[in-house]
Design a protein around this motif. Structure first.
Motif, PDB file in Angstrom:
ATOM      1  N   THR A   1       0.820  -1.203   0.000  1.00  0.00           N
ATOM      2  CA  THR A   1       0.000   0.000   0.000  1.00  0.00           C
ATOM      3  C   THR A   1       0.859   1.259   0.000  1.00  0.00           C
ATOM      4  OG1 THR A   1      -1.717  -1.195   1.215  1.00  0.00           O
ATOM      5  CG2 THR A   1      -1.870   1.198   1.226  1.00  0.00           C
ATOM      6  N   LEU A   2       2.112   1.115   0.394  1.00  0.00           N
ATOM      7  CA  LEU A   2       3.030   2.256   0.392  1.00  0.00           C
ATOM      8  C   LEU A   2       3.880   2.294  -0.874  1.00  0.00           C
ATOM      9  CD1 LEU A   2       4.193   2.249   4.119  1.00  0.00           C
ATOM     10  CD2 LEU A   2       2.756   3.940   2.978  1.00  0.00           C
ATOM     11  N   ASN A   3       3.394   1.657  -1.931  1.00  0.00           N
ATOM     12  CA  ASN A   3       4.116   1.689  -3.205  1.00  0.00           C
ATOM     13  C   ASN A   3       3.363   2.546  -4.221  1.00  0.00           C
ATOM     14  OD1 ASN A   3       6.016   1.088  -5.207  1.00  0.00           O
ATOM     15  ND2 ASN A   3       4.895  -0.718  -5.854  1.00  0.00           N
ATOM     16  N   GLU A   4       2.502   1.955  -5.001  1.00  0.00           N
ATOM     17  CA  GLU A   4       1.782   2.695  -6.035  1.00  0.00           C
ATOM     18  C   GLU A   4       0.917   3.820  -5.474  1.00  0.00           C
ATOM     19  OE1 GLU A   4       1.159   3.949  -9.726  1.00  0.00           O
ATOM     20  OE2 GLU A   4       2.505   2.317  -9.150  1.00  0.00           O
ATOM     21  N   PRO A   5       0.211   3.609  -4.348  1.00  0.00           N
ATOM     22  CA  PRO A   5      -0.575   4.719  -3.788  1.00  0.00           C
ATOM     23  C   PRO A   5       0.270   5.928  -3.406  1.00  0.00           C
ATOM     24  CG  PRO A   5      -1.342   2.645  -2.900  1.00  0.00           C
ATOM     25  CD  PRO A   5      -0.095   2.328  -3.671  1.00  0.00           C
ATOM     26  N   VAL A   6       1.508   5.706  -2.985  1.00  0.00           N
ATOM     27  CA  VAL A   6       2.387   6.832  -2.657  1.00  0.00           C
ATOM     28  C   VAL A   6       2.761   7.590  -3.920  1.00  0.00           C
ATOM     29  CG1 VAL A   6       4.709   7.432  -1.839  1.00  0.00           C
ATOM     30  CG2 VAL A   6       3.291   5.852  -0.521  1.00  0.00           C
ATOM     31  N   LYS A   7       3.014   6.872  -5.003  1.00  0.00           N
ATOM     32  CA  LYS A   7       3.328   7.517  -6.281  1.00  0.00           C
ATOM     33  C   LYS A   7       2.122   8.295  -6.796  1.00  0.00           C
ATOM     34  CE  LYS A   7       6.447   3.701  -7.425  1.00  0.00           C
ATOM     35  NZ  LYS A   7       6.707   2.571  -8.338  1.00  0.00           N
ATOM     36  N   THR A   8       0.940   7.712  -6.616  1.00  0.00           N
ATOM     37  CA  THR A   8      -0.285   8.396  -7.033  1.00  0.00           C
ATOM     38  C   THR A   8      -0.485   9.666  -6.211  1.00  0.00           C
ATOM     39  OG1 THR A   8      -1.313   6.303  -7.679  1.00  0.00           O
ATOM     40  CG2 THR A   8      -2.786   8.166  -7.279  1.00  0.00           C
ATOM     41  N   PHE A   9      -0.209   9.577  -4.911  1.00  0.00           N
ATOM     42  CA  PHE A   9      -0.290  10.760  -4.047  1.00  0.00           C
ATOM     43  C   PHE A   9       0.625  11.857  -4.568  1.00  0.00           C
ATOM     44  CE2 PHE A   9       1.744  13.216  -0.684  1.00  0.00           C
ATOM     45  CZ  PHE A   9       0.655  13.791  -0.040  1.00  0.00           C
ATOM     46  N   SER A  10       1.831  11.488  -4.947  1.00  0.00           N
ATOM     47  CA  SER A  10       2.800  12.462  -5.440  1.00  0.00           C
ATOM     48  C   SER A  10       2.329  13.095  -6.745  1.00  0.00           C
ATOM     49  CB  SER A  10       4.154  11.775  -5.636  1.00  0.00           C
ATOM     50  OG  SER A  10       5.174  12.712  -5.895  1.00  0.00           O
ATOM     51  N   ARG A  11       1.851  12.280  -7.675  1.00  0.00           N
ATOM     52  CA  ARG A  11       1.373  12.811  -8.960  1.00  0.00           C
ATOM     53  C   ARG A  11       0.155  13.717  -8.772  1.00  0.00           C
ATOM     54  NH1 ARG A  11       2.261   7.303 -10.765  1.00  0.00           N
ATOM     55  NH2 ARG A  11       0.044   6.923 -10.442  1.00  0.00           N
ATOM     56  N   SER A  12      -0.680  13.384  -7.796  1.00  0.00           N
ATOM     57  CA  SER A  12      -1.912  14.152  -7.588  1.00  0.00           C
ATOM     58  C   SER A  12      -1.632  15.593  -7.185  1.00  0.00           C
ATOM     59  CB  SER A  12      -2.786  13.478  -6.523  1.00  0.00           C
ATOM     60  OG  SER A  12      -2.205  13.602  -5.234  1.00  0.00           O
ATOM     61  N   VAL A  13      -0.462  15.848  -6.605  1.00  0.00           N
ATOM     62  CA  VAL A  13      -0.116  17.209  -6.207  1.00  0.00           C
ATOM     63  C   VAL A  13      -0.030  18.120  -7.432  1.00  0.00           C
ATOM     64  CG1 VAL A  13       1.622  18.661  -5.081  1.00  0.00           C
ATOM     65  CG2 VAL A  13       1.092  16.402  -4.146  1.00  0.00           C
ATOM     66  N   VAL A  14       0.451  17.573  -8.547  1.00  0.00           N
ATOM     67  CA  VAL A  14       0.529  18.347  -9.790  1.00  0.00           C
ATOM     68  C   VAL A  14      -0.875  18.664 -10.295  1.00  0.00           C
ATOM     69  CG1 VAL A  14       1.347  18.347 -12.183  1.00  0.00           C
ATOM     70  CG2 VAL A  14       2.757  17.329 -10.380  1.00  0.00           C
ATOM     71  N   ASP A  15      -1.761  17.666 -10.256  1.00  0.00           N
ATOM     72  CA  ASP A  15      -3.148  17.893 -10.680  1.00  0.00           C
ATOM     73  C   ASP A  15      -3.821  18.937  -9.789  1.00  0.00           C
ATOM     74  OD1 ASP A  15      -2.835  15.869 -12.583  1.00  0.00           O
ATOM     75  OD2 ASP A  15      -3.378  14.326 -11.132  1.00  0.00           O
ATOM     76  N   ASP A  16      -3.538  18.864  -8.485  1.00  0.00           N
ATOM     77  CA  ASP A  16      -4.133  19.829  -7.553  1.00  0.00           C
ATOM     78  C   ASP A  16      -3.640  21.246  -7.836  1.00  0.00           C
ATOM     79  OD1 ASP A  16      -5.445  17.763  -6.331  1.00  0.00           O
ATOM     80  OD2 ASP A  16      -4.079  17.617  -4.618  1.00  0.00           O
ATOM     81  N   THR A  17      -2.393  21.363  -8.306  1.00  0.00           N
ATOM     82  CA  THR A  17      -1.849  22.680  -8.633  1.00  0.00           C
ATOM     83  C   THR A  17      -2.595  23.294  -9.808  1.00  0.00           C
ATOM     84  OG1 THR A  17       0.345  22.052  -7.836  1.00  0.00           O
ATOM     85  CG2 THR A  17       0.232  23.940  -9.328  1.00  0.00           C
ATOM     86  N   LEU A  18      -2.821  22.493 -10.843  1.00  0.00           N
ATOM     87  CA  LEU A  18      -3.562  22.979 -12.001  1.00  0.00           C
ATOM     88  C   LEU A  18      -4.964  23.408 -11.594  1.00  0.00           C
ATOM     89  CD1 LEU A  18      -3.871  23.451 -14.996  1.00  0.00           C
ATOM     90  CD2 LEU A  18      -4.349  21.024 -15.300  1.00  0.00           C
ATOM     91  N   LYS A  19      -5.605  22.592 -10.788  1.00  0.00           N
ATOM     92  CA  LYS A  19      -6.958  22.907 -10.326  1.00  0.00           C
ATOM     93  C   LYS A  19      -6.975  24.210  -9.526  1.00  0.00           C
ATOM     94  CE  LYS A  19     -10.706  21.069  -7.456  1.00  0.00           C
ATOM     95  NZ  LYS A  19     -11.146  19.935  -6.590  1.00  0.00           N
ATOM     96  N   ALA A  20      -6.018  24.373  -8.623  1.00  0.00           N
ATOM     97  CA  ALA A  20      -5.964  25.575  -7.788  1.00  0.00           C
ATOM     98  C   ALA A  20      -5.796  26.830  -8.628  1.00  0.00           C
ATOM     99  CB  ALA A  20      -4.819  25.457  -6.781  1.00  0.00           C
ATOM    100  N   ASN A  21      -4.981  26.752  -9.667  1.00  0.00           N
ATOM    101  CA  ASN A  21      -4.735  27.921 -10.502  1.00  0.00           C
ATOM    102  C   ASN A  21      -5.908  28.248 -11.413  1.00  0.00           C
ATOM    103  OD1 ASN A  21      -1.794  29.102 -10.301  1.00  0.00           O
ATOM    104  ND2 ASN A  21      -1.654  26.905  -9.905  1.00  0.00           N
ATOM    105  N   VAL A  22      -6.583  27.229 -11.930  1.00  0.00           N
ATOM    106  CA  VAL A  22      -7.776  27.462 -12.744  1.00  0.00           C
ATOM    107  C   VAL A  22      -8.843  28.159 -11.896  1.00  0.00           C
ATOM    108  CG1 VAL A  22      -9.726  26.327 -13.876  1.00  0.00           C
ATOM    109  CG2 VAL A  22      -7.396  25.627 -14.415  1.00  0.00           C
ATOM    110  N   GLU A  23      -9.043  27.671 -10.678  1.00  0.00           N
ATOM    111  CA  GLU A  23     -10.072  28.262  -9.816  1.00  0.00           C
ATOM    112  C   GLU A  23      -9.696  29.684  -9.392  1.00  0.00           C
ATOM    113  OE1 GLU A  23     -10.634  25.491  -6.632  1.00  0.00           O
ATOM    114  OE2 GLU A  23     -11.879  24.150  -7.852  1.00  0.00           O
TER     115      GLU A  23
END
Length: 338
Positions: free
Chosen positions: A143-165
């Motif tokens: 659970t500390l493998n792929e989910p951790v990588k997904t957590f890391s990638r999601s920060v980039v998506d959250d940045t785009l979302k924050a700037n659009v809003e």
């Protein structure tokens, strides 16, 4: 009294994480691009992947069966050793993504400060709950493998979302355009489309494993930028101006006389350049035989390295265009060499 293992384990994890990153030449190269102001969201996403991998490897190597009491990850340990590392991952990736957004704003002439994504505590809580409730060590460390990588990638998506809003609330009209990859899953297909703030679904920023769908960011000033390739998408008007590059060319025995309005729209929406159309006409990888649609209209499909054209052989008008799938191009190139 049982020994408190958390402080020493946390220091061990921090050291391993930083060492993994320092030894990762790919991560260093990506970070250098970001800091130099030459990166785009694709680079930020790749950097997030490397950071997440470095952290996941640190967890795997340090959180061994022997290092944990009874071989289990209890909540109080997870909260004190896993949470701080996820927060450190977030800090590294969010800073890098915000730097990329700064470059995008400057390129679009937007005098607004790039926004940094907020730390998603819900994701962290969910991950801590998952590992502390797992009795099986193998499943816990997994659970500390792929989910951790997904957590890391999601920060980039959250940045785009924050700037659009933020830009939307500042009076701009930013848009997000999501284009489904060829033969993508049903979930991605349903998300494909153009959304203007504030009517932007949260899922549009999400990307599942192995997803190659294209997401574009439109600052609302008439220019649209692909947040993964940093290429400005041609408008229909500019495509019409540039069409002189291919009008009159011989395309597999047919002189190109024009481009349909539908094709102009596809050129703009699918980020197909006129140079890629010209290359497909002059250096086709494959030309298919004439086919007829349900209305009896003929078309010839011409596949190039970057673009695929459907041409009416009777009129010489290009009916539609698509970007050529990389796998298709590579397969035809390899076939041509044999």
């Amino acid at each position: 009294m049982a020994e408190d293992i958390a402080p020493a384990l946390l220091e061990q994890l921090k050291a391993a994480f930083l060492e993994n990153l320092q030894n990762d030449k790919t991560a260093a190269k990506l970070l250098a691009q970001i800091q130099a102001g030459t990166a785009n969201y694709a680079v930020a996403g790749d950097y997030a992947e490397q950071v997440g991998t470095a952290l996941a490897d640190a967890f795997y190597n340090c959180l061994t069966l022997d290092a944990l009491p009874n071989g289990q990850m209890y909540w109080n340990i997870a909260d004190r050793v896993v949470r701080p590392l996820l927060e450190q991952d977030y800090e590294l990736v969010s800073t890098a993504a915000a730097q990329v957004q700064t470059v995008l704003n400057e390129a679009a002439g937007i005098g607004i400060k790039a926004q940094k994504a907020a730390l998603n505590q819900d994701r962290i809580e969910g991950l801590l709950n998952a590992i502390s409730n797992e009795d099986n060590y193998i499943k816990m460390i997994g659970t500390l493998n792929e989910p951790v990588k997904t957590f890391s990638r999601s920060v980039v998506d959250d940045t785009l979302k924050a700037n659009v809003e933020f830009q939307g609330k500042s009076g701009l009209s930013p848009k997000i355009i999501r284009k489904a990859e060829y033969k993508c899953c049903e979930w991605c297909s349903k998300l494909a489309g153009t959304y203007e703030y504030p009517d932007v679904p949260d899922d549009i920023y999400r990307r599942h494993e192995n997803c190659r769908c294209m997401v574009e960011y439109d600052p609302g000033n008439g220019r649209r930028q692909n947040v993964h390739t940093k290429q400005w998408t041609s408008s229909e008007e500019s495509a019409k101006i540039e069409s002189r590059k291919i009008i009159g060319l011989n395309a597999s025995g047919t002189t190109v006389t024009g481009i349909s309005q539908h094709a102009y729209q596809r050129i703009a929406e699918r980020n197909v350049t006129m140079d890629s159309l010209k290359d497909a006409i002059e250096n086709p990888l494959q030309t298919k035989s004439v086919k007829y649609d349900e209305l009896g209209r003929p078309s010839v499909t011409i596949i190039g390295r970057k673009a695929t054209i459907r041409l009416n052989p009777n009129t010489g008008v290009i009916a539609t265009v698509n970007p050529t799938h990389t796998k298709t191009a590579n397969k035809l190139i390899k076939k041509g060499k044999t």
